[in-house]
Design a protein around this motif. Sequence first.
Motif, PDB file in Angstrom:
ATOM      1  N   THR A 178      22.567 -31.338  95.491  1.00 36.62           N
ATOM      2  CA  THR A 178      22.285 -30.404  94.405  1.00 36.62           C
ATOM      3  C   THR A 178      22.178 -31.171  93.089  1.00 36.62           C
ATOM      4  N   ASN A 179      21.082 -30.965  92.369  1.00 40.99           N
ATOM      5  CA  ASN A 179      20.877 -31.591  91.058  1.00 40.99           C
ATOM      6  C   ASN A 179      20.974 -33.105  91.127  1.00 40.99           C
ATOM      7  N   GLY A 180      20.320 -33.693  92.172  1.00 42.45           N
ATOM      8  CA  GLY A 180      20.355 -35.141  92.308  1.00 42.45           C
ATOM      9  C   GLY A 180      19.578 -35.870  91.238  1.00 42.45           C
ATOM     10  N   GLY A 181      18.644 -35.185  90.571  1.00 38.36           N
ATOM     11  CA  GLY A 181      17.904 -35.798  89.462  1.00 38.36           C
ATOM     12  C   GLY A 181      18.514 -35.515  88.115  1.00 38.36           C
ATOM     13  N   PHE A 182      19.610 -34.749  88.088  1.00 35.48           N
ATOM     14  CA  PHE A 182      20.332 -34.410  86.851  1.00 35.48           C
ATOM     15  C   PHE A 182      19.419 -33.728  85.831  1.00 35.48           C
ATOM     16  N   GLU A 183      18.490 -32.924  86.344  1.00 39.33           N
ATOM     17  CA  GLU A 183      17.562 -32.214  85.459  1.00 39.33           C
ATOM     18  C   GLU A 183      18.032 -30.801  85.150  1.00 39.33           C
ATOM     19  N   THR A 184      19.147 -30.380  85.772  1.00 39.00           N
ATOM     20  CA  THR A 184      19.676 -29.043  85.535  1.00 39.00           C
ATOM     21  C   THR A 184      20.840 -29.131  84.568  1.00 39.00           C
ATOM     22  N   PRO A 238      11.311 -37.403  86.647  1.00 44.41           N
ATOM     23  CA  PRO A 238      10.114 -37.204  85.820  1.00 44.41           C
ATOM     24  C   PRO A 238      10.360 -37.584  84.362  1.00 44.41           C
ATOM     25  N   THR A 239       9.336 -37.510  83.568  1.00 46.55           N
ATOM     26  CA  THR A 239       9.420 -37.878  82.146  1.00 46.55           C
ATOM     27  C   THR A 239       9.097 -36.656  81.289  1.00 46.55           C
ATOM     28  N   PRO A 240       9.907 -36.300  80.238  1.00 44.72           N
ATOM     29  CA  PRO A 240      11.182 -36.962  79.928  1.00 44.72           C
ATOM     30  C   PRO A 240      12.216 -36.619  80.983  1.00 44.72           C
TER      31      PRO A 240
END
Length: 521
Positions: free
Chosen positions: A38-44, A78-80
Amino acid sequence: MTTLKLRALLLATTAGAVLTMSADAGAPLFFGGPELVTNGGFETGPFGTFATVTGWSCTLPSASPKECTDAVGGGKAPTPAHAFLGFDDGATGTLAQTVHTATSGTIGGIYQVKFDYKTDSGTLSPTLAFKFGAAAPVSLGLTSSYQASTNIYATGTANTSLAFSFRTFGVDEIRLDNVSVIEIDDGAGNNLAAASQTIAAQASREFMEQLYDRFGHSGSPMQLASAGETVVASNGGMTYINGPGHYRAFLNVYGDDARWDSGDVRSHRLGFVLGAEWAPCNDFDLGLAIGRTTSHFNTNTLFTDNSGRADETLGALFANWSPNSGPFYVTGVAGYGRSTNDFMRVNGFGSVGADGVASEQWFGGVEAGFDWRGWSRMTLTPFARVDAARLRQDGYLERNESGVLIPALVDSKDQTAGRTLIGLRASTNFNLVGRYPWQLSGKAAWQHEFDRTRSVTFSETSGVTFFGTATGATPAANSALVGASLEAPLTDHASLYAGYTGDFGSGQRIHQGEVGFKVTW
């Protein structure tokens, strides 16, 4: 849609469970499971200093300054992008998440763990380590540029911890991003070794079938060698070709196409049978036959596409007894077979295989029947048969061909296969071309299968070991056996033959065709 049910018993070093796995027959192969983090990309969010990291737990010592948060600007994509940012100035912090490793109904398996990591400064030697389940922790070398880490682990638990521990000093910071855990193998692909047991049993059955029902004659085909004083002989009202003599040789070339488990296990075979027989008296025949076949087979599972090849050699003694040359007969077959198997499991992450896996079997059976003259030139033969085989398959360790699939250690297996048949043959002859009569034959039987389970136990080790049982190529409990054949005379001593046999049951379909040649002297 029909389903393939594979029973698997998966145990870790500290946990175990029993499960059933179902997959749509004919569905695309599932080379990688869903993302478990869960939220492995820390985008949440939420974002900011001391904010709660969604989906994760962060433990920091009481010393300050400290931070455990999502931060902007650290990720690769992704960016940003956001990334995890942590520091604790001399103490040790932990970022952890429990992932559900019971996907698709399977408890445990082989998992790929990936993430990107770096340090912002590193001047005072910060440290970072990660740990997955019961595996030993792994320390990581830190640089100021992102590095990618890919790791493969086994687990047999329904829920598995993924934890990162970090320690920083002064202005040093740790960043993590793109954390991923996916299942890449549940071990069910080892049903290929289970399927090879059914393939071997089918080889001996088809071999025996050609001795019981050789060249399509009703009653006992072997009795025909004893009627050696006339060119055209008669047995129970059936006229057939039989050259003078008490000896016969024959050659059959045959092949099959088979499916079990509603098509999730498939095979095809090509081979030959060469034999000779002797009739020392009118009541008794004795013969010897050898066969050589090659089978190619494959199984489909959620994670792997599996293929195998078996080179099979078989030999048997056969005999027939017809008291007083009457309509009643008893036929017996006893033989030995040996197979050499090559196995390969493949998915999008790599391939593993094994060559030269040996199996051997002793097989045999008895058939009894009665030739009854029907109307005109028809002979009807009710018959009953029982046959069985005892198979032993060697254990083996797979080799790593490519990629990151984990080789399995598959245990040896002893397997019994048995069946009974009750059926009816019918034969008639007619004049078509030439001096000698042609023969048309048919048969139908009900078949019941015993000892149907085909399985192997295995283990796969990466970090920790998980154990399992893979099952596949289960024969139908009850099936219909049907066939037809035509024999054409060449001379008073020789003839050609062509025939078909089908075996149809729930989730099972087997087609077999053959052509043959015989000569009597």
